[in-house]
Motif scaffolding. Structure first.
Motif, PDB file in Angstrom:
ATOM      1  N   THR A   1       0.835  -1.202   0.000  1.00 19.03           N
ATOM      2  CA  THR A   1       0.000   0.000   0.000  1.00 19.03           C
ATOM      3  C   THR A   1       0.870   1.252   0.000  1.00 19.03           C
TER       4      THR A   1
ATOM      5  N   TYR B   1      -2.149  -5.884  -5.398  1.00 22.28           N
ATOM      6  CA  TYR B   1      -2.013  -4.424  -5.468  1.00 22.28           C
ATOM      7  C   TYR B   1      -1.604  -3.940  -6.857  1.00 22.28           C
ATOM      8  N   ASN B   2      -1.485  -4.849  -7.798  1.00 19.33           N
ATOM      9  CA  ASN B   2      -1.186  -4.447  -9.170  1.00 19.33           C
ATOM     10  C   ASN B   2      -2.372  -3.693  -9.765  1.00 19.33           C
ATOM     11  N   GLN B   3      -2.089  -2.544 -10.386  1.00 24.95           N
ATOM     12  CA  GLN B   3      -3.138  -1.704 -10.958  1.00 24.95           C
ATOM     13  C   GLN B   3      -3.018  -1.726 -12.482  1.00 24.95           C
TER      14      GLN B   3
ATOM     15  N   GLY C   1      -1.791   3.334 -13.573  1.00 20.46           N
ATOM     16  CA  GLY C   1      -1.680   2.684 -12.279  1.00 20.46           C
ATOM     17  C   GLY C   1      -0.267   2.209 -11.975  1.00 20.46           C
ATOM     18  N   THR C   2      -0.033   1.891 -10.706  1.00 22.02           N
ATOM     19  CA  THR C   2       1.242   1.310 -10.282  1.00 22.02           C
ATOM     20  C   THR C   2       1.231  -0.185 -10.609  1.00 22.02           C
TER      21      THR C   2
ATOM     22  N   VAL D   1       2.401   1.839  -3.496  1.00 20.54           N
ATOM     23  CA  VAL D   1       1.425   2.413  -4.417  1.00 20.54           C
ATOM     24  C   VAL D   1       1.257   3.906  -4.159  1.00 20.54           C
ATOM     25  N   HIS D   2       1.251   4.294  -2.868  1.00 20.39           N
ATOM     26  CA  HIS D   2       1.066   5.703  -2.497  1.00 20.39           C
ATOM     27  C   HIS D   2       2.293   6.544  -2.863  1.00 20.39           C
TER      28      HIS D   2
ATOM     29  N   PRO E   1       3.137   6.393  -7.518  1.00 18.36           N
ATOM     30  CA  PRO E   1       1.985   6.224  -8.421  1.00 18.36           C
ATOM     31  C   PRO E   1       2.442   6.129  -9.874  1.00 18.36           C
TER      32      PRO E   1
END
Length: 275
Positions: free
Chosen positions: A214, A246-248, A253-254, A217-218, A221
């Motif tokens: 998390t 958590y893959n975007q 996305g990240t 990702v923050h 980005p």
């Protein structure tokens, strides 16, 4: 060992033979030296008959048998023979904007070479690289294990002016009451961590992967992040699941890239070194 005529790459390994111990035994060890250095090195954990005999032949004082190696090194060292190097290089680290290196126990060994090579490329660049940030996570059950690469990690902290490499250590084993009291006392008195001697504080317990991913990702980005692992298969599966979670996939996305093939090779190397 001087590497006359030997070309190495970060993440590779060699077979090593010491005829003074046994002419017929060849054992695999991961290189802990960087390709940019004019020598090759390995870290040998004293756990079996061969490594114990090798340590004694090199003049190491094994003390009272607690596994700690002294520094009474012979002035005349025995001859060693090297076969290799073997294995794929860890060049994939430099393909991403951010790299997360996760090592568990002795599985951290391949990352010593990788971290050194990263340091050389950052401080003495010869070509452009996408890599802009490295997170190094080392998970150990025993606090003594952090001594294996203490000098290397201290040097990275002292010379990494731009905070290019960020170090996080996790101690998962239980501490005795006297050890805990000593750590608390030293943490209050100094600016260095009482367990590792680094400026980076030690975390106690297993890493919270949800919290780590998390945070990535923050902080990063719309970034390609490569996750590299060496250690037990159970943790490999957990890291793979977290990377997928958590893959975007959206365009901005990240994105996390975790190679299961590379992690399996790392596990195999880890098992060989503990043979």
């Amino acid at each position: 060992m001087q590497k006359d005529g030997i070309k190495t790459q970060a993440g590779q390994w060699i077979f090593l033979c010491c005829p003074a111990v046994s002419l017929h035994q060849w054992h695999p060890f991961t290189l802990t030296s960087a390709p940019e250095e004019d020598y090759i090195s390995v870290h040998v954990r004293v756990v079996g008959n061969f490594t114990t005999a090798l340590a004694k032949t090199l003049g190491c004082d094994l003390g009272d048998g607690d596994g700690e190696v002294g520094e009474d090194v012979n002035t005349v060292l025995p001859r060693v023979m090297v076969d290799g190097p073997f294995g794929s290089a860890s060049e994939d680290v430099f393909l991403y904007e951010v790299a997360v290196l996760v090592g568990a126990g002795i599985g951290v060994t391949p990352f010593a070479s990788v971290l050194k090579s990263i340091w050389y490329r950052v401080n003495y660049p010869q070509s452009k690289s996408r890599l802009a940030k490295v997170y190094f996570i080392w998970i150990c059950r025993d606090k003594e294990a952090f001594e294996w690469f203490q000098d290397l990690l201290k040097a990275i902290e002292e010379e990494d002016i731009q905070q290019f490499i960020e170090i996080h250590t996790y101690l998962t084993g239980r501490l005795r009451a006297d050890e805990a009291a000593n750590i608390i006392l030293n943490d209050q008195e100094g600016h260095q961590d009482a367990v590792t001697g680094l400026r980076s504080p030690t975390h106690y317990g297993r890493p919270n992967l949800d919290q780590i991913f998390t945070g990535l990702v923050h902080i990063h980005p719309a970034t390609d992040i490569g996750v590299f692992f060496c250690g037990p298969k159970v943790l490999s599966n957990m890291l793979g699941d977290a990377a997928n979670k958590y893959n975007q996939p959206e365009e901005n996305g990240t994105k996390f890239y975790f190679g299961k093939g590379n992690s399996i090779i790392a596990v195999f190397t880890h098992l060989l070194e503990n043979f």
